[in-house]
Structures are given as C-alpha cells and as structure tokens.
Design a protein around this motif. Structure first.
Motif, PDB file in Angstrom:
ATOM      1  N   PRO A 312      25.131  27.006  40.393  1.00 50.01           N
ATOM      2  CA  PRO A 312      25.420  27.979  39.335  1.00 50.01           C
ATOM      3  C   PRO A 312      25.684  29.390  39.864  1.00 50.01           C
ATOM      4  O   PRO A 312      26.599  30.072  39.397  1.00 50.01           O
ATOM      5  CB  PRO A 312      24.157  27.930  38.458  1.00 50.01           C
ATOM      6  N   LEU A 313      24.905  29.820  40.849  1.00 49.30           N
ATOM      7  CA  LEU A 313      25.098  31.157  41.412  1.00 49.30           C
ATOM      8  C   LEU A 313      26.358  31.211  42.273  1.00 49.30           C
ATOM      9  O   LEU A 313      27.078  32.212  42.273  1.00 49.30           O
ATOM     10  CB  LEU A 313      23.882  31.560  42.245  1.00 49.30           C
ATOM     11  N   MET A 314      26.623  30.128  43.011  1.00 50.39           N
ATOM     12  CA  MET A 314      27.807  30.072  43.861  1.00 50.39           C
ATOM     13  C   MET A 314      29.090  30.069  43.032  1.00 50.39           C
ATOM     14  O   MET A 314      30.148  30.484  43.508  1.00 50.39           O
ATOM     15  CB  MET A 314      27.759  28.815  44.741  1.00 50.39           C
ATOM     16  N   ILE A 315      29.015  29.588  41.794  1.00 50.77           N
ATOM     17  CA  ILE A 315      30.186  29.533  40.920  1.00 50.77           C
ATOM     18  C   ILE A 315      30.323  30.817  40.101  1.00 50.77           C
ATOM     19  O   ILE A 315      31.389  31.446  40.057  1.00 50.77           O
ATOM     20  CB  ILE A 315      30.100  28.309  39.982  1.00 50.77           C
ATOM     21  N   PHE A 316      29.227  31.230  39.455  1.00 50.86           N
ATOM     22  CA  PHE A 316      29.307  32.356  38.521  1.00 50.86           C
ATOM     23  C   PHE A 316      29.563  33.684  39.236  1.00 50.86           C
ATOM     24  O   PHE A 316      30.369  34.500  38.768  1.00 50.86           O
ATOM     25  CB  PHE A 316      28.015  32.460  37.701  1.00 50.86           C
ATOM     26  N   GLY A 317      28.882  33.927  40.363  1.00 51.47           N
ATOM     27  CA  GLY A 317      29.017  35.217  41.057  1.00 51.47           C
ATOM     28  C   GLY A 317      30.459  35.555  41.409  1.00 51.47           C
ATOM     29  O   GLY A 317      30.983  36.598  41.005  1.00 51.47           O
ATOM     30  N   PRO A 318      31.164  34.690  42.184  1.00 52.16           N
ATOM     31  CA  PRO A 318      32.553  34.997  42.533  1.00 52.16           C
ATOM     32  C   PRO A 318      33.483  35.072  41.316  1.00 52.16           C
ATOM     33  O   PRO A 318      34.371  35.942  41.277  1.00 52.16           O
ATOM     34  CB  PRO A 318      32.953  33.827  43.448  1.00 52.16           C
ATOM     35  N   LEU A 319      33.300  34.186  40.329  1.00 52.79           N
ATOM     36  CA  LEU A 319      34.170  34.205  39.158  1.00 52.79           C
ATOM     37  C   LEU A 319      34.060  35.532  38.398  1.00 52.79           C
ATOM     38  O   LEU A 319      35.061  36.155  38.053  1.00 52.79           O
ATOM     39  CB  LEU A 319      33.831  33.043  38.221  1.00 52.79           C
ATOM     40  N   ALA A 320      32.823  35.945  38.126  1.00 51.75           N
ATOM     41  CA  ALA A 320      32.612  37.186  37.376  1.00 51.75           C
ATOM     42  C   ALA A 320      33.116  38.390  38.168  1.00 51.75           C
ATOM     43  O   ALA A 320      33.754  39.300  37.616  1.00 51.75           O
ATOM     44  CB  ALA A 320      31.135  37.348  37.037  1.00 51.75           C
ATOM     45  N   ALA A 321      32.847  38.410  39.471  1.00 50.05           N
ATOM     46  CA  ALA A 321      33.311  39.521  40.308  1.00 50.05           C
ATOM     47  C   ALA A 321      34.833  39.553  40.372  1.00 50.05           C
ATOM     48  O   ALA A 321      35.452  40.628  40.327  1.00 50.05           O
ATOM     49  CB  ALA A 321      32.720  39.392  41.715  1.00 50.05           C
ATOM     50  N   GLY A 322      35.465  38.381  40.487  1.00 51.00           N
ATOM     51  CA  GLY A 322      36.921  38.318  40.525  1.00 51.00           C
ATOM     52  C   GLY A 322      37.559  38.850  39.251  1.00 51.00           C
ATOM     53  O   GLY A 322      38.551  39.574  39.283  1.00 51.00           O
ATOM     54  N   LEU A 323      36.969  38.492  38.111  1.00 48.28           N
ATOM     55  CA  LEU A 323      37.490  38.980  36.830  1.00 48.28           C
ATOM     56  C   LEU A 323      37.346  40.495  36.710  1.00 48.28           C
ATOM     57  O   LEU A 323      38.258  41.195  36.242  1.00 48.28           O
ATOM     58  CB  LEU A 323      36.762  38.286  35.671  1.00 48.28           C
ATOM     59  N   LEU A 324      36.203  41.023  37.156  1.00 52.69           N
ATOM     60  CA  LEU A 324      35.964  42.464  37.045  1.00 52.69           C
ATOM     61  C   LEU A 324      36.780  43.287  38.050  1.00 52.69           C
ATOM     62  O   LEU A 324      36.860  44.511  37.915  1.00 52.69           O
ATOM     63  CB  LEU A 324      34.479  42.766  37.233  1.00 52.69           C
ATOM     64  N   SER A 325      37.361  42.621  39.038  1.00 52.72           N
ATOM     65  CA  SER A 325      38.136  43.371  40.035  1.00 52.72           C
ATOM     66  C   SER A 325      39.331  44.077  39.401  1.00 52.72           C
ATOM     67  O   SER A 325      39.736  45.150  39.858  1.00 52.72           O
ATOM     68  CB  SER A 325      38.611  42.437  41.156  1.00 52.72           C
ATOM     69  N   PHE A 326      39.899  43.494  38.329  1.00 54.78           N
ATOM     70  CA  PHE A 326      41.000  44.162  37.632  1.00 54.78           C
ATOM     71  C   PHE A 326      40.541  45.516  37.080  1.00 54.78           C
ATOM     72  O   PHE A 326      41.204  46.532  37.252  1.00 54.78           O
ATOM     73  CB  PHE A 326      41.511  43.289  36.474  1.00 54.78           C
ATOM     74  N   ALA A 327      39.384  45.489  36.395  1.00 49.84           N
ATOM     75  CA  ALA A 327      38.858  46.722  35.811  1.00 49.84           C
ATOM     76  C   ALA A 327      38.512  47.736  36.889  1.00 49.84           C
ATOM     77  O   ALA A 327      38.793  48.942  36.748  1.00 49.84           O
ATOM     78  CB  ALA A 327      37.623  46.408  34.967  1.00 49.84           C
ATOM     79  N   TYR A 328      37.941  47.271  37.975  1.00 49.43           N
ATOM     80  CA  TYR A 328      37.561  48.163  39.072  1.00 49.43           C
ATOM     81  C   TYR A 328      38.783  48.879  39.642  1.00 49.43           C
ATOM     82  O   TYR A 328      38.808  50.109  39.797  1.00 49.43           O
ATOM     83  CB  TYR A 328      36.847  47.367  40.162  1.00 49.43           C
ATOM     84  N   LEU A 329      39.824  48.126  39.961  1.00 50.40           N
ATOM     85  CA  LEU A 329      41.021  48.724  40.553  1.00 50.40           C
ATOM     86  C   LEU A 329      41.734  49.637  39.565  1.00 50.40           C
ATOM     87  O   LEU A 329      42.294  50.670  39.958  1.00 50.40           O
ATOM     88  CB  LEU A 329      41.966  47.622  41.041  1.00 50.40           C
ATOM     89  N   PHE A 330      41.699  49.287  38.281  1.00 46.92           N
ATOM     90  CA  PHE A 330      42.306  50.168  37.282  1.00 46.92           C
ATOM     91  C   PHE A 330      41.549  51.490  37.198  1.00 46.92           C
ATOM     92  O   PHE A 330      42.153  52.561  37.131  1.00 46.92           O
ATOM     93  CB  PHE A 330      42.312  49.485  35.909  1.00 46.92           C
ATOM     94  N   VAL A 331      40.223  51.421  37.217  1.00 46.14           N
ATOM     95  CA  VAL A 331      39.410  52.639  37.163  1.00 46.14           C
ATOM     96  C   VAL A 331      39.668  53.502  38.396  1.00 46.14           C
ATOM     97  O   VAL A 331      39.760  54.730  38.308  1.00 46.14           O
ATOM     98  CB  VAL A 331      37.918  52.270  37.037  1.00 46.14           C
ATOM     99  N   VAL A 332      39.798  52.858  39.575  1.00 43.36           N
ATOM    100  CA  VAL A 332      40.135  53.609  40.790  1.00 43.36           C
ATOM    101  C   VAL A 332      41.465  54.332  40.606  1.00 43.36           C
ATOM    102  O   VAL A 332      41.613  55.509  40.968  1.00 43.36           O
ATOM    103  CB  VAL A 332      40.195  52.668  42.014  1.00 43.36           C
ATOM    104  N   SER A 333      42.449  53.646  40.024  1.00 43.08           N
ATOM    105  CA  SER A 333      43.779  54.238  39.864  1.00 43.08           C
ATOM    106  C   SER A 333      43.758  55.474  38.968  1.00 43.08           C
ATOM    107  O   SER A 333      44.609  56.352  39.091  1.00 43.08           O
ATOM    108  CB  SER A 333      44.755  53.205  39.297  1.00 43.08           C
ATOM    109  N   THR A 334      42.770  55.549  38.062  1.00 42.74           N
ATOM    110  CA  THR A 334      42.675  56.713  37.173  1.00 42.74           C
ATOM    111  C   THR A 334      41.890  57.857  37.800  1.00 42.74           C
ATOM    112  O   THR A 334      41.824  58.954  37.235  1.00 42.74           O
ATOM    113  CB  THR A 334      42.004  56.330  35.844  1.00 42.74           C
TER     114      THR A 334
END
Length: 468
Positions: A312-334
């Motif tokens: 469960p941790l090996m699956i959920f951790g990377p998936l959630a982090a991968g999804l949030l990477s869009f928001a992270y990079l967008f926030v950096v761009s601003t």
C-alpha cells in the motif's frame, strides 16, 4: 546456546545494534557521497576545472558528480556478490572503509594550479571509487537489519538505515554553511573546502567501532553452514529471480520524485534562462527542511508497513506524489515561494518517504537469503543510474523558453510514478511472512519460480513460496 555462539541476551540486543549500525553507517557513507555534490557546485569549478568560461567549468565539475552514479551499478554487482558469498558484515566494513579513505583523499588532493590536468583525473578516479563503495552500503546494511529483526518488525527496524541516509544528506549540506559563512572567499577556496572531506577520518574510525560490534546474521550463517551459499550469487540471482529484479528496478523509478522536486525544480526556479527568478537560497533550504520532516516520518512509515503491508505504501506514495508534481511545478512557475516550500515538503518530505521508508525492507524480502544483498544492490543502483539521467532529459524535453514546463515534466513524473506503482501492485506482499517462509522451496526442492506466490501443499498459511 545458538550455533553462532551468541548469547540469548546478545540476541535480544542484536536487532537494535544492527539498526544503530545501519543508521550510523548509512549516515556517514551518504555524508561522504553527498558532500562531494556541494563541493562540486561551490568550489571545484575554480580549483580543479579552470576555464575561460565559468559555465564550462561548472558543467565539467557537475559531470564528475554524475560519474559516481555511473560507478554504482558496477559496485552493486561486485559488492552485492561479495555480501552474499562472504557475509553481510564483511561487505559493510569493506564498503565503509573504502568510502572513508577515498573521501579523505579528495580532501588531500592537489589543485589544477599545482599539478595541472592530473588533479581533475585523480578527482574523477576517487569519485568512481566513492560510487563503487556506496553501492554496497544500503544493500548490506538493510540485509543485516532484516535478518536480525524480530518477526513483524522488519519494516520498522530497516527504516532506520533510510533515516540515516537522510541524516547524512543534511549533514553534508550543513557542513559547508559555517565554512562559507565565516571564512573569507579566498580562505574557503584555498583550504576551507577541504575540512568536510578530512572529517571522513571519522568514517574510518566509526566503521571499525560500530560495525565490528554487530554479529553476522543467523540467516547467512545458516546458509553457510548448510553449504547453500552460491558460488556466483549474481548469476543465480538472474537465473532464479530475473523478473523480480526487473520489477524492483521499475519500482525504483519512484526516485523521479526527488529529481523533479529537488534537482530539476531548482534549475527551473533559479536559472535565469527559465525566467522564474526565484532566489537560490530558497532551494538550499528546501532539501534540508524536507529531509528533517523525512527523518521524523520514516520510522513511522516503517512501522505502518509492518501493520498494513509494504505494497500500500509502495503504491500510494509515488502515485500521490506524481499527481501533485503538476501543482508543484505550476506553483514554481508563478514564483510563489510559500506554496513552493509547502508542496516540496509535502511531496518529497512526506509522500515520497512512504516509498523511501518501505522499499529497503520490501526489496530485501523479495529476494531469498542466498541472493538477497545482490538482488537489492543491483535493483536499487540500476534504478538510480537510470533516474540519474533524468535532469538532462527533463531539460531537453522542456527547455528554457518552453511555455509548458509544468505540463511536460509533470506528465513525465506521473508516468514514471505509475510504472513504479504498477510494479509494486504486480509484486506480492511480504510483511507478514517470516524469513523461512520467504525462502520456502517447492516440494520438488527447486527454488520457487519467479511468478505468482503459491501455497506449498500441506504447509501452514504463512509457509508460501516466494514470488521472488
């Protein structure tokens, strides 16, 4: 009294000793490996790679940092093989001594001004040795802990070796702060940069003191006593568990999270060519703050993996982090500094650590005792070698001037995270099985196939053959 001559009191203390040894050993070795990165950015361009172009000097200096990752797969094959054939304790002492001596010698190197081109050549050679040595550290340390840990607590105890790697990274970053602050630029460049490397003498002394106090693991001694130690562990690994190696390498692609947040994120936010214009000092603090959070959470995630399982941790951790990477990079761009720090800590310090705290025990459990160190070391270091090229690839597919950097890099990060999660989903759960069950053979006596877990006829529910 057990066959290995260890008293029952010593046996009760041995899991704690193994965990402490893993923590200190990993912290010291990863301090040595990471301190090079700081020096490569701060001072090596001027003293080892003088050039009329500062950019060329910086590229050359950072290239030697990457050389360490090129050497890691080689070290994984050699030292993993060594650890499975001659014992976990021996490979750990050897790896630590090799790392300590090579790092100490970096601090004693003459500069380009003193010996010319020989200086950068020697620097590259020592960096190769560093990469070779560190490849055997985590595989040997986590195998030592897993095989000493009490049943049902392997995830918790093994997580301390990963906590040590984060502590080592913090120490490496922090070691240059007082030197660069209180020394003049001339003094820092002349001799101050050498101090963090010379402190590696501590690694040599600590390695002898800490690691000689930990006994060889009962699991390896049993294999040795029953004459089941492979003559060539790496060959047996790929013959019996090639599919598991492939899945573990795929799971290791979760390291893309660190690349996106810390490495590419720094370039995207601070390099003038991208035009974001965020202060570099922000990104000096992001890995420090995220690693402080990680140090707190890693044992908790390790404990959680013992309760609910590794997958469960090996699956959920990377998936959630991968999804949030869009928001992270967008926030950096601003250029939003507050949200950038918050999301960086959430992604790298929390979600990625779900995977990071768990993968060491999980990878060790996926491989049988006879090839455990080799399987872990080869899988981990091939994955790190592959993700080590991602910063260059990311820059190529989302170059300065591109208007879609968050979308392009976010998609690449999510795809690799999906590959990691899918590989974990296709692997079996191991948390509730004892080491004997993980090593269980088919009734015919042939090693368990590299496929779906099966139940041995007449065995207890826990005595299942290994998927690995």
């Amino acid at each position: 009294m057990p066959d290995n001559g260890v008293t029952s009191a010593d046996e009760r203390r041995m899991p704690r000793r193994a965990a402490i040894s893993g923590w200190f050993g990993s912290a010291l070795e990863y301090y040595d490996f990471a301190v090079y990165g700081s020096a490569a950015a701060l001072v090596f361009p001027q003293i080892f790679f003088p050039s009329e172009s500062p950019a060329v000097a910086l590229i050359a200096s950072l290239a030697t940092y990457g050389v360490g990752y090129v050497a890691r797969p080689i070290g994984a094959f050699v030292l993993g093989n060594f650890g499975d054939k001659y014992g976990r304790k021996r490979v750990l002492v050897f790896a630590m001594m090799l790392m300590g001596i090579s790092t100490l010698l970096v601090g004693l190197l003459p500069t380009y001004a003193q010996v010319g081109v020989l200086a950068p050549i020697l620097l590259v050679v020592l960096r190769l040795i560093q990469g070779f040595a560190v490849a055997g550290e985590l595989g040997g340390a986590s195998a030592m802990i897993v095989e000493h840990a009490p049943e049902g607590r392997r995830g918790f105890f093994t997580s301390f070796s990963l906590q040590g790697t984060q502590a080592g990274s913090i120490l490496a970053s922090a070691s240059f702060i007082p030197l660069s602050t209180f020394l003049s630029p001339e003094a820092f460049q002349a001799w101050g940069w050498r101090i963090p490397f010379l402190l590696s003498v501590v690694v040599i002394v600590a390695g002898l003191i800490i690691r000689t106090r930990v006994e060889e693991t009962p699991a390896f001694l049993r294999e040795e006593k029953q004459d089941r130690v492979p003559r060539v562990p790496v060959a047996q690994l790929f013959r019996e568990n090639g599919g598991t190696v492939f899945r573990a390498v795929c799971m290791g692609l979760a390291n893309v999270i660190g690349t996106t947040v810390v490495v590419f994120g720094t370039a995207y936010a601070t390099q003038p060519a991208y035009g974001v214009g965020m202060s570099p000092s922000v990104y000096l603090w992001i890995p420090v703050l995220a690693n402080i959070v990680a140090i707190i959470l890693i044992p908790l995630f390790g404990m959680l993996s013992d309760r609910i399982g590794r997958r469960p941790l090996m699956i959920f951790g990377p998936l959630a982090a991968g999804l949030l990477s869009f928001a992270y990079l967008f926030v950096v761009s601003t250029g939003n500094v507050g949200l950038t720090i918050l999301l960086a800590i959430l992604i790298f310090g929390v979600l990625y650590q779900m995977w990071n705290a768990t993968f060491a025990s999980y990878f060790q459990e996926l491989f049988p005792t006879r090839t455990r160190v080799t399987g872990f070391a080869v899988s981990q270091n091939i994955a790190l070698f592959l993700t080590g090229f991602l910063p260059s690839i990311f820059t190529a597919i989302a170059p300065p001037g591109s208007s879609s950097v968050p979308l392009i890099i976010g998609t690449a990060t999510l795809v690799l995270s999906l590959v990691s999660a899918a590989a974990a989903w296709r692997s079996r759960e191991t948390a509730k099985l004892g080491l004997d069950a993980l090593d269980q053979k088919h009734p015919s006596g042939t090693p368990a196939a590299d496929g779906v877990a099966e139940t041995v006829p007449g065995a207890t529910p826990d005595a299942r053959t290994s998927r690995a």
